[in-house]
Design a protein around this motif. Structure first.
Motif, mmCIF file in Angstrom:
data_model
loop_
_atom_site.group_PDB
_atom_site.id
_atom_site.type_symbol
_atom_site.label_atom_id
_atom_site.label_comp_id
_atom_site.label_asym_id
_atom_site.label_seq_id
_atom_site.Cartn_x
_atom_site.Cartn_y
_atom_site.Cartn_z
ATOM 1 N N ASP A 1 10.873 -37.298 -21.145
ATOM 2 C CA ASP A 1 10.689 -37.222 -19.693
ATOM 3 C C ASP A 1 11.845 -36.413 -19.112
ATOM 4 O O ASP A 1 12.932 -36.938 -18.886
ATOM 5 N N VAL A 2 11.630 -35.132 -18.887
ATOM 6 C CA VAL A 2 12.688 -34.262 -18.393
ATOM 7 C C VAL A 2 13.126 -34.668 -16.986
ATOM 8 O O VAL A 2 14.298 -34.547 -16.632
ATOM 9 N N THR A 3 12.196 -35.148 -16.203
ATOM 10 C CA THR A 3 12.548 -35.620 -14.863
ATOM 11 C C THR A 3 13.577 -36.735 -14.951
ATOM 12 O O THR A 3 14.540 -36.764 -14.172
ATOM 13 N N HIS A 4 13.406 -37.635 -15.907
ATOM 14 C CA HIS A 4 14.378 -38.712 -16.114
ATOM 15 C C HIS A 4 15.712 -38.129 -16.579
ATOM 16 O O HIS A 4 16.777 -38.560 -16.117
ATOM 17 N N ALA A 5 15.660 -37.148 -17.468
ATOM 18 C CA ALA A 5 16.887 -36.545 -17.981
ATOM 19 C C ALA A 5 17.700 -35.869 -16.884
ATOM 20 O O ALA A 5 18.930 -35.840 -16.933
ATOM 21 N N LEU A 6 17.032 -35.323 -15.874
ATOM 22 C CA LEU A 6 17.710 -34.622 -14.788
ATOM 23 C C LEU A 6 17.928 -35.499 -13.556
ATOM 24 O O LEU A 6 18.340 -35.001 -12.508
ATOM 25 N N THR B 1 25.070 -34.731 -14.552
ATOM 26 C CA THR B 1 24.841 -34.380 -15.947
ATOM 27 C C THR B 1 23.875 -33.196 -16.050
ATOM 28 O O THR B 1 23.202 -32.835 -15.088
ATOM 29 N N CYS B 2 23.811 -32.620 -17.252
ATOM 30 C CA CYS B 2 22.798 -31.610 -17.623
ATOM 31 C C CYS B 2 22.813 -30.374 -16.725
ATOM 32 O O CYS B 2 21.769 -29.915 -16.249
ATOM 33 N N SER B 3 23.991 -29.794 -16.529
ATOM 34 C CA SER B 3 24.083 -28.629 -15.640
ATOM 35 C C SER B 3 23.301 -27.421 -16.160
ATOM 36 O O SER B 3 22.669 -26.703 -15.380
ATOM 37 N N SER B 4 23.324 -27.193 -17.472
ATOM 38 C CA SER B 4 22.619 -26.024 -18.018
ATOM 39 C C SER B 4 21.110 -26.184 -17.910
ATOM 40 O O SER B 4 20.394 -25.247 -17.530
ATOM 41 N N LEU B 5 20.630 -27.375 -18.256
ATOM 42 C CA LEU B 5 19.194 -27.628 -18.179
ATOM 43 C C LEU B 5 18.713 -27.576 -16.734
ATOM 44 O O LEU B 5 17.650 -27.022 -16.438
ATOM 45 N N ARG B 6 19.485 -28.125 -15.811
ATOM 46 C CA ARG B 6 19.092 -28.104 -14.403
ATOM 47 C C ARG B 6 19.046 -26.666 -13.874
ATOM 48 O O ARG B 6 18.147 -26.316 -13.100
ATOM 49 N N THR B 7 19.992 -25.842 -14.286
ATOM 50 C CA THR B 7 20.003 -24.448 -13.835
ATOM 51 C C THR B 7 18.785 -23.705 -14.366
ATOM 52 O O THR B 7 18.190 -22.875 -13.650
ATOM 53 N N LEU B 8 18.390 -23.993 -15.590
ATOM 54 C CA LEU B 8 17.186 -23.394 -16.158
ATOM 55 C C LEU B 8 15.960 -23.764 -15.338
ATOM 56 O O LEU B 8 15.143 -22.898 -14.984
ATOM 57 N N PHE B 9 15.825 -25.042 -15.000
ATOM 58 C CA PHE B 9 14.673 -25.476 -14.218
ATOM 59 C C PHE B 9 14.728 -24.920 -12.792
ATOM 60 O O PHE B 9 13.696 -24.561 -12.224
ATOM 61 N N ASN C 1 9.467 -32.991 -3.267
ATOM 62 C CA ASN C 1 9.485 -33.940 -4.378
ATOM 63 C C ASN C 1 10.199 -33.361 -5.587
ATOM 64 O O ASN C 1 10.942 -34.068 -6.287
ATOM 65 N N ILE C 2 9.994 -32.083 -5.860
ATOM 66 C CA ILE C 2 10.640 -31.438 -6.995
ATOM 67 C C ILE C 2 12.151 -31.427 -6.820
ATOM 68 O O ILE C 2 12.907 -31.763 -7.733
ATOM 69 N N SER C 3 12.622 -31.050 -5.649
ATOM 70 C CA SER C 3 14.062 -31.006 -5.393
ATOM 71 C C SER C 3 14.699 -32.369 -5.597
ATOM 72 O O SER C 3 15.805 -32.483 -6.135
ATOM 73 N N GLN C 4 13.994 -33.410 -5.183
ATOM 74 C CA GLN C 4 14.510 -34.768 -5.356
ATOM 75 C C GLN C 4 14.477 -35.192 -6.817
ATOM 76 O O GLN C 4 15.452 -35.755 -7.330
ATOM 77 N N GLY D 1 22.899 -31.851 -7.533
ATOM 78 C CA GLY D 1 23.184 -31.876 -8.958
ATOM 79 C C GLY D 1 24.073 -30.721 -9.401
ATOM 80 O O GLY D 1 24.067 -29.642 -8.793
ATOM 81 N N ILE D 2 24.860 -30.944 -10.460
ATOM 82 C CA ILE D 2 25.739 -29.897 -10.970
ATOM 83 C C ILE D 2 24.920 -28.803 -11.651
ATOM 84 O O ILE D 2 23.848 -29.055 -12.196
ATOM 85 N N LEU D 3 25.442 -27.578 -11.593
ATOM 86 C CA LEU D 3 24.768 -26.426 -12.171
ATOM 87 C C LEU D 3 25.730 -25.684 -13.096
ATOM 88 O O LEU D 3 26.951 -25.848 -13.010
ATOM 89 N N CYS D 4 25.178 -24.884 -13.970
ATOM 90 C CA CYS D 4 25.974 -24.139 -14.945
ATOM 91 C C CYS D 4 26.655 -22.951 -14.267
ATOM 92 O O CYS D 4 25.993 -22.084 -13.690
ATOM 93 N N LYS D 5 27.975 -22.882 -14.382
ATOM 94 C CA LYS D 5 28.723 -21.812 -13.726
ATOM 95 C C LYS D 5 28.435 -20.446 -14.344
ATOM 96 O O LYS D 5 28.555 -19.420 -13.672
ATOM 97 N N ILE D 6 28.032 -20.420 -15.607
ATOM 98 C CA ILE D 6 27.789 -19.154 -16.284
ATOM 99 C C ILE D 6 26.440 -18.558 -15.898
ATOM 100 O O ILE D 6 26.315 -17.363 -15.630
ATOM 101 N N THR D 7 25.419 -19.390 -15.859
ATOM 102 C CA THR D 7 24.052 -18.877 -15.660
ATOM 103 C C THR D 7 23.561 -18.974 -14.208
ATOM 104 O O THR D 7 22.530 -18.412 -13.864
ATOM 105 N N LEU D 8 24.306 -19.668 -13.365
ATOM 106 C CA LEU D 8 23.872 -19.923 -11.991
ATOM 107 C C LEU D 8 23.634 -18.649 -11.184
ATOM 108 O O LEU D 8 22.712 -18.574 -10.370
#
Length: 252
Positions: free
Chosen positions: A194-199, A204-212, A231-234, A241-248
């Motif tokens: 459940d990726v929604t649960h993971a994010l 946590t999960c800055s790289s995955l959140r930036t990808l999404f 709903n998606i933003s929430q 949420g934290i985001l990846c500084k490299i890929t953001l």
């Protein structure tokens, strides 16, 4: 159907660096595909790249009038260009399965991937992005431990810290279950993940959140997106949420 200014169905072509990703990474995007306005497919697996640091190699490239290595053009730039040319509502994502030992050079690795896309895609470079799975795809299984439990018969709880700090998640899974097979069991775990649960934890999960977030930014061109965006933003903690500084920076 796709117009110049708005798209109604989006196709994401994935360039991946891992064998498990080649077979199963599309499952990671199940919640986005469930929106009914996009699909995800692997279009190529490539070897991981490292920064070009050899002065001899750099001089050889310059002497031959090359900005990027031929292999990067062949494995990254040209497949991305060909995929984007097939459909104006298509995008390309290069996903590197980043190990802990390579994190210190992640920015340089990103630059190499990004340059291969920019040089070949030119005006279409914004339709492609580069992201990391940290540390490797298996880390995210621990953010939704029930997925592991359902496949391996374990009784784990969600990892208390940020799963992107787990040094060797694949080895940890093998230690938990000696018969763990990264492709066979990994595919089953991704079916349950459940990726929604993971994010759902903003710290946590800055790289995955930036990808999404990058994918969702592309989906904004859909006329139906405005009705589902709150709903998606929430769900993915996109506001706080934290985001990846490299890929953001790839996100407009």
């Amino acid at each position: 159907m796709c117009g110049q200014d708005s798209c109604y169905f989006f196709k994401f072509g994935l360039l991946v660096t891992g064998e498990t990703e080649e077979e199963h990474i599309s499952k990671l995007f199940k919640p986005l595909a469930a929106l009914g306005i996009c699909s995800f497919e692997v279009i190529r697996r490539l070897d991981q790249r490292s920064p070009v640091t050899s002065p001899k190699r750099q001089l050889k490239m310059v002497g031959n009038g090359k900005i990027i290595p031929d292999k990067d053009a062949q494995d990254i730039g040209f497949p991305a260009r060909n995929y984007l040319a097939q459909n104006p509502c298509s995008y390309v994502i290069l996903i590197d399965d980043l190990e802990h030992d390579r994190r210190g050079i992640a920015a340089q690795i990103f630059d190499r991937y990004r340059q291969a896309l920019d040089i070949i895609l030119l005006s279409n470079k914004a339709r492609a992005s580069v992201h990391f799975l940290v540390n490797m795809l298996e880390a995210y299984y621990f953010a939704n431990a029930s997925a592991i439990n359902s496949v391996l018969g374990t009784s784990l709880s969600d990892y208390e810290g940020d799963v992107e700090t787990i040094r060797h998640p694949k080895n940890d899974l093998k230690g938990i279950s000696s018969g763990f097979d990264e492709k066979y069991h990994g595919g089953q775990i991704l079916d349950c993940l459940d990726v929604t649960h993971a994010l759902s934890r903003p710290d946590t999960c800055s790289s995955l959140r930036t990808l999404f977030l990058w994918c969702l930014n592309a989906l904004k061109k859909s006329p139906v997106f405005t009705s589902i965006e709150p709903n998606i933003s929430q769900n993915y903690c996109l506001v706080d949420g934290i985001l990846c500084k490299i890929t953001l920076y790839q996100i407009p």
